[in-house]
Design an enzyme around this catalytic site. Structure first.
Site, PDB file in Angstrom:
ATOM      1  N   ARG A 100       0.899  -1.202  -0.057  1.00 39.28           N
ATOM      2  CA  ARG A 100      -0.040  -0.054   0.056  1.00 39.28           C
ATOM      3  C   ARG A 100       1.031   1.256   0.095  1.00 39.28           C
ATOM      4  O   ARG A 100       1.606   1.491   0.917  1.00 39.28           O
ATOM      5  CB  ARG A 100      -1.072  -0.090   1.341  1.00 39.28           C
TER       6      ARG A 100
ATOM      7  N   SER B 299     -12.365  -3.514   0.592  1.00 39.81           N
ATOM      8  CA  SER B 299     -12.716  -2.895   1.736  1.00 39.81           C
ATOM      9  C   SER B 299     -14.156  -2.924   1.984  1.00 39.81           C
ATOM     10  O   SER B 299     -14.859  -2.260   1.200  1.00 39.81           O
ATOM     11  CB  SER B 299     -12.116  -1.585   2.009  1.00 39.81           C
TER      12      SER B 299
ATOM     13  N   LYS C 167      -5.322   5.851   8.582  1.00 36.31           N
ATOM     14  CA  LYS C 167      -6.039   6.265   7.312  1.00 36.31           C
ATOM     15  C   LYS C 167      -6.975   7.369   7.780  1.00 36.31           C
ATOM     16  O   LYS C 167      -7.937   7.224   8.456  1.00 36.31           O
ATOM     17  CB  LYS C 167      -6.772   5.086   6.966  1.00 36.31           C
TER      18      LYS C 167
HETATM   19  N1  3NM Z   1      -8.004   0.836   5.905  1.00 35.18           N
HETATM   20  P1  3NM Z   1      -3.561   0.813  11.655  1.00 35.18           P
HETATM   21  S1  3NM Z   1      -8.032   1.426   8.613  1.00 35.18           S
HETATM   22  C1  3NM Z   1      -5.418   0.969   5.614  1.00 35.18           C
HETATM   23  O1  3NM Z   1     -10.983   0.646   7.720  1.00 35.18           O
HETATM   24  C2  3NM Z   1      -6.489   1.052   6.430  1.00 35.18           C
HETATM   25  O2  3NM Z   1     -10.480   0.078   5.548  1.00 35.18           O
HETATM   26  C3  3NM Z   1      -8.952   0.747   6.866  1.00 35.18           C
HETATM   27  O3  3NM Z   1      -3.811   1.155  10.242  1.00 35.18           O
HETATM   28  C4  3NM Z   1     -10.225   0.227   6.855  1.00 35.18           C
HETATM   29  O4  3NM Z   1      -3.344  -0.522  11.899  1.00 35.18           O
HETATM   30  C5  3NM Z   1      -6.556   1.350   7.722  1.00 35.18           C
HETATM   31  O5  3NM Z   1      -2.251   1.561  11.934  1.00 35.18           O
HETATM   32  C6  3NM Z   1      -5.467   1.597   8.435  1.00 35.18           C
HETATM   33  O6  3NM Z   1      -4.684   1.530  12.697  1.00 35.18           O
HETATM   34  C7  3NM Z   1      -5.122   0.842   9.498  1.00 35.18           C
END
Ligand code: 3NM
Length: 220
Positions: free
Chosen positions: A49, A117, A146
């Protein structure tokens, strides 16, 4: 990884414990180092990503990640179907606002993996109907990684989604060592923890921690 079609794909996906997603903006040691360490620790799926690099840089990096994953881990590219095709990745992960999944499937063919997603049960059911091989459900908890992810839906929503689909459910968003058990105990097949792993000094140690935790809680 990709010549045996759907059955192999779904059985491989069901074996996934911890799922690595790269982020060069957050990584302490660099994306290639993160991938190497995670795969050496037993991580079976890697998603590249990348939001900040040129297409040329992405193709070069993706090609190196593919080499590291080799036969050891499934290699997916986030959003960029062109990059996935250029390096013959095992598939892609796309979001609700990316290319429609039907078009992605036409471009990639039946034997590649497509993850989508989703934020709730309705999107999950539709994703399965449209041919997603797995869903990324999130954000489970609030996350700063995000910016447009929205509020955490909470781990209890995982069971609701899990009961509505047959494809694997990968939980994502704000998952860390403190809250990860609740994610698996509520039915997630696998989890992504980006900042909790790649912001650490020791990606190997963190990856091993999450793999062990998922295995223990799936057995329990
Ligand atoms: N997608 P972390 S949350 C890339 O909800 C991504 O679809 C998400 O990062 C979604 O583990 C997210 O640091 C970021 O919280 C996740």
């Amino acid at each position: 990884m990709n010549q045996n079609g759907f059955n192999l794909k779904s059985s491989l996906l069901k074996e996934i414990d911890f799922y690595l997603v790269t982020d060069s903006g957050l990584s302490k040691n660099g994306t290639l180092s993160d991938v190497r360490e995670a795969v050496e620790s037993g991580c079976k799926i890697v998603q590249y990503r990348e939001k900040d690099k040129s297409t040329k840089e992405m193709v070069e990096e993706a090609s190196e990640i593919k080499r590291i994953c080799s036969t050891r881990a499934i290699f997916l590219v986030n959003d960029r179907i062109d990059v996935a095709l250029a390096v013959d990745a095992d598939g892609v992960h796309i979001g609700q606002d990316d290319m429609p999944i039907e078009t992605a499937r036409e471009l990639l063919g039946e034997d590649k993996i497509i993850g989508l997603s989703v934020n709730d049960r309705e999107e999950a059911v539709l994703a399965e109907k449209l041919g997603a091989d797995y869903i990324g459900l999130g954000p489970i908890f609030d996350t700063a990684t995000k910016k447009d992810a929205g509020d955490g839906i909470g781990p209890l929503k995982i069971r609701e989604v899990k009961d509505a689909v047959k494809i694997p459910v990968v939980a994502i968003g704000g998952i860390n060592k403190e809250n990860c058990e609740s994610v698996i105990q509520n039915g997630a097949d696998s989890l992504v923890a980006i900042s909790a792993v790649i912001c650490s000094d020791d990606v190997k140690r963190e990856t091993e921690y999450f793999i062990d935790m998922v295995r223990k809680n799936k057995k329990a």
